[in-house]
Design a protein around this motif. Structure first.
Motif, PDB file in Angstrom:
ATOM      1  N   ASN A 128       0.832  -1.200   0.000  1.00  0.00           N
ATOM      2  CA  ASN A 128       0.000   0.000   0.000  1.00  0.00           C
ATOM      3  C   ASN A 128       0.865   1.247   0.000  1.00  0.00           C
ATOM      4  O   ASN A 128       1.923   1.282   0.625  1.00  0.00           O
ATOM      5  N   LEU A 129       0.369   2.260  -0.664  1.00  0.00           N
ATOM      6  CA  LEU A 129       0.999   3.575  -0.631  1.00  0.00           C
ATOM      7  C   LEU A 129       0.435   4.298   0.580  1.00  0.00           C
ATOM      8  O   LEU A 129      -0.758   4.581   0.639  1.00  0.00           O
ATOM      9  N   THR A 130       1.264   4.552   1.580  1.00  0.00           N
ATOM     10  CA  THR A 130       0.760   5.181   2.795  1.00  0.00           C
ATOM     11  C   THR A 130       0.951   6.691   2.800  1.00  0.00           C
ATOM     12  O   THR A 130       0.251   7.392   3.518  1.00  0.00           O
ATOM     13  N   LYS A 131       1.899   7.185   1.990  1.00  0.00           N
ATOM     14  CA  LYS A 131       2.133   8.625   1.951  1.00  0.00           C
ATOM     15  C   LYS A 131       2.850   8.983   0.658  1.00  0.00           C
ATOM     16  O   LYS A 131       3.823   8.341   0.273  1.00  0.00           O
ATOM     17  N   LYS A 132       2.352  10.010  -0.025  1.00  0.00           N
ATOM     18  CA  LYS A 132       3.023  10.569  -1.197  1.00  0.00           C
ATOM     19  C   LYS A 132       2.781  12.065  -1.128  1.00  0.00           C
ATOM     20  O   LYS A 132       1.644  12.517  -1.243  1.00  0.00           O
ATOM     21  N   GLN A 133       3.855  12.829  -0.911  1.00  0.00           N
ATOM     22  CA  GLN A 133       3.688  14.229  -0.561  1.00  0.00           C
ATOM     23  C   GLN A 133       4.798  15.102  -1.151  1.00  0.00           C
ATOM     24  O   GLN A 133       5.955  14.691  -1.241  1.00  0.00           O
ATOM     25  N   TYR A 134       4.391  16.311  -1.545  1.00  0.00           N
ATOM     26  CA  TYR A 134       5.335  17.346  -1.956  1.00  0.00           C
ATOM     27  C   TYR A 134       5.246  18.476  -0.952  1.00  0.00           C
ATOM     28  O   TYR A 134       4.150  18.915  -0.602  1.00  0.00           O
ATOM     29  N   LYS A 135       6.401  18.950  -0.496  1.00  0.00           N
ATOM     30  CA  LYS A 135       6.466  20.127   0.366  1.00  0.00           C
ATOM     31  C   LYS A 135       7.263  21.179  -0.388  1.00  0.00           C
ATOM     32  O   LYS A 135       8.390  20.917  -0.822  1.00  0.00           O
ATOM     33  N   VAL A 136       6.682  22.360  -0.535  1.00  0.00           N
ATOM     34  CA  VAL A 136       7.287  23.419  -1.339  1.00  0.00           C
ATOM     35  C   VAL A 136       7.358  24.688  -0.505  1.00  0.00           C
ATOM     36  O   VAL A 136       6.395  25.040   0.195  1.00  0.00           O
ATOM     37  N   THR A 137       8.489  25.382  -0.585  1.00  0.00           N
ATOM     38  CA  THR A 137       8.653  26.681   0.067  1.00  0.00           C
ATOM     39  C   THR A 137       8.796  27.733  -1.027  1.00  0.00           C
ATOM     40  O   THR A 137       9.691  27.638  -1.874  1.00  0.00           O
ATOM     41  N   LEU A 138       7.910  28.730  -1.000  1.00  0.00           N
ATOM     42  CA  LEU A 138       7.945  29.835  -1.959  1.00  0.00           C
ATOM     43  C   LEU A 138       8.398  31.102  -1.254  1.00  0.00           C
ATOM     44  O   LEU A 138       8.127  31.283  -0.057  1.00  0.00           O
ATOM     45  N   THR A 139       9.083  31.978  -1.987  1.00  0.00           N
ATOM     46  CA  THR A 139       9.504  33.265  -1.438  1.00  0.00           C
ATOM     47  C   THR A 139       9.083  34.389  -2.377  1.00  0.00           C
ATOM     48  O   THR A 139       9.053  34.219  -3.592  1.00  0.00           O
ATOM     49  N   ASP A 140       8.785  35.535  -1.760  1.00  0.00           N
ATOM     50  CA  ASP A 140       8.497  36.766  -2.499  1.00  0.00           C
ATOM     51  C   ASP A 140       9.070  37.902  -1.662  1.00  0.00           C
ATOM     52  O   ASP A 140       8.416  38.405  -0.746  1.00  0.00           O
ATOM     53  N   GLY A 141      10.315  38.246  -1.954  1.00  0.00           N
ATOM     54  CA  GLY A 141      11.003  39.244  -1.136  1.00  0.00           C
ATOM     55  C   GLY A 141      11.289  38.661   0.238  1.00  0.00           C
ATOM     56  O   GLY A 141      11.946  37.635   0.371  1.00  0.00           O
ATOM     57  N   ASN A 142      10.766  39.296   1.283  1.00  0.00           N
ATOM     58  CA  ASN A 142      10.953  38.815   2.654  1.00  0.00           C
ATOM     59  C   ASN A 142       9.866  37.839   3.098  1.00  0.00           C
ATOM     60  O   ASN A 142       9.929  37.312   4.199  1.00  0.00           O
TER      61      ASN A 142
END
Length: 170
Positions: A145-159
């Motif tokens: 079984n697939l128990t977890k499939k995840q993307y974590k993304v951090t975006l920035t716009d200046g500060n």
């Protein structure tokens, strides 16, 4: 010089004539069709889809087709599970195999990868002007079984920073 070129053309055509001779002693053989599938086809079907990055897919195929019996440390009588680490430049897959070579669990962890187009569209939809600072892909497979499939993304716009999480669990 003309004679030399003419001689080369004549010799070249002569070679083609001999190369196309029929050999009456050769007969065609028809073989039965067979289907070969890896032992870990369930693993591939669960973890690999249209949202899986290419670098991850390459390691997934290596893990699915890995032969644990080829290692010196392998002993079918003593080992219940056998852990193998598959590494790429920006991540790895840690897979646990049974004695027959089936994947029992797999943990996939990759950072700063090229995201698939569908995930990129989800990230930047409504986030015009923001830039991706970093990303992380995590996939956990356990007991067919697939128990977890995840993307974590951090975006920035200046500060300003914005963290986003996208789950693709079943």
């Amino acid at each position: 010089m003309k004679q030399f070129v003419t001689l080369l053309i004549f010799l070249g055509l002569t070679c083609f004539v001999f190369a196309q001779e029929e050999h009456d002693g050769i007969t065609a053989v028809t073989l039965d069709a067979i289907t070969v599938s890896p032992v870990n086809v369930d693993y591939l079907q669960k973890v690999n889809d249209g949202n899986t990055p290419e670098v991850v897919q390459e390691l997934q195929y290596k893990a699915a087709n890995f032969d644990v019996t080829s290692l010196n440390e392998y002993d079918k009588k003593d080992i219940h599970t056998f852990d193998v680490v598959f590494k790429a430049s920006n991540g790895d897959i840690i897979a646990s195999y049974t004695a027959d070579g089936s994947i029992v669990t797999a943990f996939e962890n990759f950072e700063d990868i090229v995201l698939p187009m569908t995930v990129r569209k989800m990230v930047f939809d409504g986030n015009d002007g923001w830039k991706m600072e970093k990303n992380r892909y995590i996939c956990v497979f356990s007991e067919d079984n697939l128990t977890k499939k995840q993307y974590k993304v951090t975006l920035t716009d200046g500060n300003q920073k914005k963290k986003m999480t996208f789950d693709f669990d079943e």
